[in-house]
Design a protein around this motif. Sequence first.
Motif, PDB file in Angstrom:
ATOM      1  N   ASP A  65       0.893  -1.193  -0.038  1.00  0.00           N
ATOM      2  CA  ASP A  65       0.175  -0.017  -0.090  1.00  0.00           C
ATOM      3  C   ASP A  65       0.777   1.327   0.127  1.00  0.00           C
ATOM      4  OD1 ASP A  65      -2.344  -1.338   0.078  1.00  0.00           O
ATOM      5  OD2 ASP A  65      -2.482  -1.391   2.191  1.00  0.00           O
ATOM      6  N   HIS A  66       1.981   1.135  -0.222  1.00  0.00           N
ATOM      7  CA  HIS A  66       3.074   2.211  -0.199  1.00  0.00           C
ATOM      8  C   HIS A  66       3.609   2.680  -1.373  1.00  0.00           C
ATOM      9  CE1 HIS A  66       2.910   1.849   4.095  1.00  0.00           C
ATOM     10  NE2 HIS A  66       2.673   0.607   3.936  1.00  0.00           N
ATOM     11  N   GLU A  67       3.569   3.701  -1.634  1.00  0.00           N
ATOM     12  CA  GLU A  67       4.260   4.144  -3.015  1.00  0.00           C
ATOM     13  C   GLU A  67       5.128   5.252  -2.717  1.00  0.00           C
ATOM     14  OE1 GLU A  67       2.587   6.439  -7.179  1.00  0.00           O
ATOM     15  OE2 GLU A  67       1.416   5.096  -6.076  1.00  0.00           O
ATOM     16  N   TYR A  68       6.464   5.117  -3.578  1.00  0.00           N
ATOM     17  CA  TYR A  68       7.729   6.177  -3.390  1.00  0.00           C
ATOM     18  C   TYR A  68       7.816   6.841  -4.774  1.00  0.00           C
ATOM     19  CZ  TYR A  68       8.277   4.107   1.175  1.00  0.00           C
ATOM     20  OH  TYR A  68       8.208   3.577   2.404  1.00  0.00           O
ATOM     21  N   LYS A  69       8.066   8.043  -4.931  1.00  0.00           N
ATOM     22  CA  LYS A  69       8.414   8.565  -6.178  1.00  0.00           C
ATOM     23  C   LYS A  69       9.724   9.492  -5.852  1.00  0.00           C
ATOM     24  CE  LYS A  69       7.039  10.704 -10.279  1.00  0.00           C
ATOM     25  NZ  LYS A  69       7.029  10.035 -11.393  1.00  0.00           N
ATOM     26  N   ILE A  70      11.054   9.247  -6.606  1.00  0.00           N
ATOM     27  CA  ILE A  70      11.963  10.267  -6.436  1.00  0.00           C
ATOM     28  C   ILE A  70      11.847  11.364  -7.258  1.00  0.00           C
ATOM     29  CG2 ILE A  70      14.406  10.193  -6.888  1.00  0.00           C
ATOM     30  CD1 ILE A  70      14.672   7.316  -6.100  1.00  0.00           C
ATOM     31  N   LEU A  71      11.613  12.589  -6.848  1.00  0.00           N
ATOM     32  CA  LEU A  71      11.336  13.689  -7.582  1.00  0.00           C
ATOM     33  C   LEU A  71      12.437  14.563  -7.914  1.00  0.00           C
ATOM     34  CD1 LEU A  71       8.520  15.090  -5.039  1.00  0.00           C
ATOM     35  CD2 LEU A  71       8.271  13.943  -7.116  1.00  0.00           C
ATOM     36  N   GLY A  72      13.685  14.267  -7.388  1.00  0.00           N
ATOM     37  CA  GLY A  72      14.861  14.880  -7.762  1.00  0.00           C
ATOM     38  C   GLY A  72      16.047  14.716  -6.664  1.00  0.00           C
ATOM     39  N   ASN A 117      -1.479   4.441   0.712  1.00  0.00           N
ATOM     40  CA  ASN A 117      -2.709   3.947   0.057  1.00  0.00           C
ATOM     41  C   ASN A 117      -3.487   3.235   0.975  1.00  0.00           C
ATOM     42  OD1 ASN A 117      -2.322   5.368  -2.417  1.00  0.00           O
ATOM     43  ND2 ASN A 117      -0.966   3.840  -3.161  1.00  0.00           N
ATOM     44  N   SER A 118      -3.108   3.154   2.289  1.00  0.00           N
ATOM     45  CA  SER A 118      -3.688   2.096   2.998  1.00  0.00           C
ATOM     46  C   SER A 118      -5.057   2.593   3.560  1.00  0.00           C
ATOM     47  CB  SER A 118      -2.948   1.965   4.539  1.00  0.00           C
ATOM     48  OG  SER A 118      -3.520   1.414   5.309  1.00  0.00           O
ATOM     49  N   ASN A 119      -6.148   1.485   3.691  1.00  0.00           N
ATOM     50  CA  ASN A 119      -7.437   2.020   4.160  1.00  0.00           C
ATOM     51  C   ASN A 119      -7.661   1.970   5.633  1.00  0.00           C
ATOM     52  OD1 ASN A 119      -8.660   2.045   1.462  1.00  0.00           O
ATOM     53  ND2 ASN A 119      -8.740  -0.244   1.499  1.00  0.00           N
ATOM     54  N   TYR A 120      -6.653   1.417   6.223  1.00  0.00           N
ATOM     55  CA  TYR A 120      -6.799   1.214   7.892  1.00  0.00           C
ATOM     56  C   TYR A 120      -5.805   2.142   8.586  1.00  0.00           C
ATOM     57  CZ  TYR A 120      -8.442  -2.914   5.640  1.00  0.00           C
ATOM     58  OH  TYR A 120      -9.298  -3.774   4.843  1.00  0.00           O
ATOM     59  N   SER A 121      -4.428   2.702   8.398  1.00  0.00           N
ATOM     60  CA  SER A 121      -3.814   3.355   9.410  1.00  0.00           C
ATOM     61  C   SER A 121      -2.884   4.316   8.793  1.00  0.00           C
ATOM     62  CB  SER A 121      -3.175   2.335  10.125  1.00  0.00           C
ATOM     63  OG  SER A 121      -2.168   1.509   9.492  1.00  0.00           O
ATOM     64  N   PRO A 122      -2.322   5.355   9.435  1.00  0.00           N
ATOM     65  CA  PRO A 122      -1.236   6.147   9.130  1.00  0.00           C
ATOM     66  C   PRO A 122      -0.011   5.309   9.055  1.00  0.00           C
ATOM     67  CG  PRO A 122      -2.193   6.985  11.034  1.00  0.00           C
ATOM     68  CD  PRO A 122      -2.725   5.770  11.051  1.00  0.00           C
ATOM     69  N   ALA A 123       1.067   6.027   8.152  1.00  0.00           N
ATOM     70  CA  ALA A 123       2.282   5.343   8.152  1.00  0.00           C
ATOM     71  C   ALA A 123       3.345   6.153   8.320  1.00  0.00           C
ATOM     72  CB  ALA A 123       2.530   4.699   6.690  1.00  0.00           C
ATOM     73  N   LEU A 127      14.462  13.792   8.696  1.00  0.00           N
ATOM     74  CA  LEU A 127      12.945  13.381   8.292  1.00  0.00           C
ATOM     75  C   LEU A 127      12.252  12.508   9.168  1.00  0.00           C
ATOM     76  CD1 LEU A 127      11.069  13.744   5.795  1.00  0.00           C
ATOM     77  CD2 LEU A 127      12.132  11.539   4.999  1.00  0.00           C
ATOM     78  N   SER A 128      11.280  12.939   9.662  1.00  0.00           N
ATOM     79  CA  SER A 128      10.264  12.277  10.649  1.00  0.00           C
ATOM     80  C   SER A 128       9.020  12.762  10.327  1.00  0.00           C
ATOM     81  CB  SER A 128      10.829  12.348  11.818  1.00  0.00           C
ATOM     82  OG  SER A 128      10.131  11.407  12.754  1.00  0.00           O
ATOM     83  N   GLU A 129       8.051  12.144   9.868  1.00  0.00           N
ATOM     84  CA  GLU A 129       6.747  12.331   9.307  1.00  0.00           C
ATOM     85  C   GLU A 129       5.875  11.102   9.502  1.00  0.00           C
ATOM     86  OE1 GLU A 129       5.832  15.628   8.856  1.00  0.00           O
ATOM     87  OE2 GLU A 129       8.080  16.340   8.588  1.00  0.00           O
ATOM     88  N   LEU A 130       4.663  11.515   9.977  1.00  0.00           N
ATOM     89  CA  LEU A 130       3.414  10.594   9.864  1.00  0.00           C
ATOM     90  C   LEU A 130       2.426  10.966   8.774  1.00  0.00           C
ATOM     91  CD1 LEU A 130       2.540   8.332  11.502  1.00  0.00           C
ATOM     92  CD2 LEU A 130       0.881   9.781  12.937  1.00  0.00           C
ATOM     93  N   VAL A 131       2.228  10.196   7.977  1.00  0.00           N
ATOM     94  CA  VAL A 131       1.467  10.294   6.687  1.00  0.00           C
ATOM     95  C   VAL A 131      -0.160   9.616   6.813  1.00  0.00           C
ATOM     96  CG1 VAL A 131       1.150  10.202   4.280  1.00  0.00           C
ATOM     97  CG2 VAL A 131       3.192  10.561   5.231  1.00  0.00           C
ATOM     98  N   GLU A 132      -1.138  10.455   7.007  1.00  0.00           N
ATOM     99  CA  GLU A 132      -2.462   9.617   7.099  1.00  0.00           C
ATOM    100  C   GLU A 132      -2.709   8.757   6.109  1.00  0.00           C
ATOM    101  OE1 GLU A 132      -4.113   9.900   9.951  1.00  0.00           O
ATOM    102  OE2 GLU A 132      -2.705  11.270  10.675  1.00  0.00           O
ATOM    103  N   ARG A 133      -3.663   7.849   6.263  1.00  0.00           N
ATOM    104  CA  ARG A 133      -4.353   7.015   5.337  1.00  0.00           C
ATOM    105  C   ARG A 133      -4.683   7.880   4.088  1.00  0.00           C
ATOM    106  NH1 ARG A 133      -9.498   5.317   5.654  1.00  0.00           N
ATOM    107  NH2 ARG A 133     -10.811   6.458   7.200  1.00  0.00           N
ATOM    108  N   HIS A 134      -4.700   7.251   2.771  1.00  0.00           N
ATOM    109  CA  HIS A 134      -4.989   7.784   1.354  1.00  0.00           C
ATOM    110  C   HIS A 134      -4.631   9.328   1.482  1.00  0.00           C
ATOM    111  CE1 HIS A 134      -7.160   4.470   0.169  1.00  0.00           C
ATOM    112  NE2 HIS A 134      -7.660   4.428   1.301  1.00  0.00           N
ATOM    113  N   ALA A 135      -3.173   9.484   2.083  1.00  0.00           N
ATOM    114  CA  ALA A 135      -2.836  10.907   1.696  1.00  0.00           C
ATOM    115  C   ALA A 135      -1.144  10.921   1.166  1.00  0.00           C
ATOM    116  CB  ALA A 135      -2.510  11.601   3.333  1.00  0.00           C
ATOM    117  N   GLU A 136      -0.415  11.712   0.865  1.00  0.00           N
ATOM    118  CA  GLU A 136       0.879  11.762   0.393  1.00  0.00           C
ATOM    119  C   GLU A 136       1.835  13.115   0.937  1.00  0.00           C
ATOM    120  OE1 GLU A 136       0.338  13.652  -4.078  1.00  0.00           O
ATOM    121  OE2 GLU A 136       0.123  11.579  -3.839  1.00  0.00           O
TER     122      GLU A 136
END
Length: 191
Positions: free
Chosen positions: A89-96, A118-124, A146-155
Motif C-alpha cells: 500500500d506504499h508508493e515512493y517517487k523520487i522527485l529529484g 494508500n492504506s485503508n486502515y492506518s497512518p504510516a 526526516l520524521s513525518e506521519l502520513v495519514e491513510r490515503h494521503a501523500e
Amino acid sequence: MPDGKNFWITAPGIITGLAAIVTAITGLIVALNGIGLFSGSATTNKISTETKQEVKKETDSLPGKQAEPQKQVEKFSPVFSMTTIKIEDHEYKILGSSLEGITPESNELKIKIKYKNNSNYSPATFWNEGFRLAIDGFLTAPSGNLSELVERHAELAGTVTFEVPANAKELTFHIFDVGKDIAIPLKLAPD
C-alpha cells in the motif's frame, strides 16, 4: 533588653551577622563579574587569537611563498535506475536529487521523495529509518531529520540527506518497507 545582653553577641546574633556579611560579599562578586572584572582572560585570548590570525595572513602573503592550490569540489548529478517504487500500500517517487560538495573530501546527497500511503486502515511513518545508502557496499544512515506521519490515503514530500565521501565509487539507495529491501543503484554523472 531582658537580661541585659546585646543581641549581636549571642550565638543567633553572630550567625545572623556572618550570614549578612557572606551575602554582601557574594552580591559584590556577582556584580563585579557582571561588569566583566573577572573575565579579563577571555578578552586577552580573543586579542591573542586575532593577533595570531593577522600574523598568519601577513606570513602567507610574503614574497616567494606560494599559496597551496585549492582542490576543486566536483559537482555530480545523481541518476537513479528507477524512480517509482510500489510496495503493497506504499508508493515512493523520487522527485529529484543533488550532490553538493561540503569539502573536497565530502559531499552531501539530498534525495527528494514523494511518499503516498494508500492504506485503508492506518497512518504510516515517512522517516529516516526507512532509508539507507550503501556506499561502496557499506550501509549508512541518513544525516538529515526526516520524521513525518502520513495519514491513510494521503501523500507527502520530504528530503532524505546522506553524507558521501568524495572518493565513493558505488552508491545504492535502499528503501526498507513492510519487511522488504528495495535497492536502487544510482550513478553520478559529472555536471
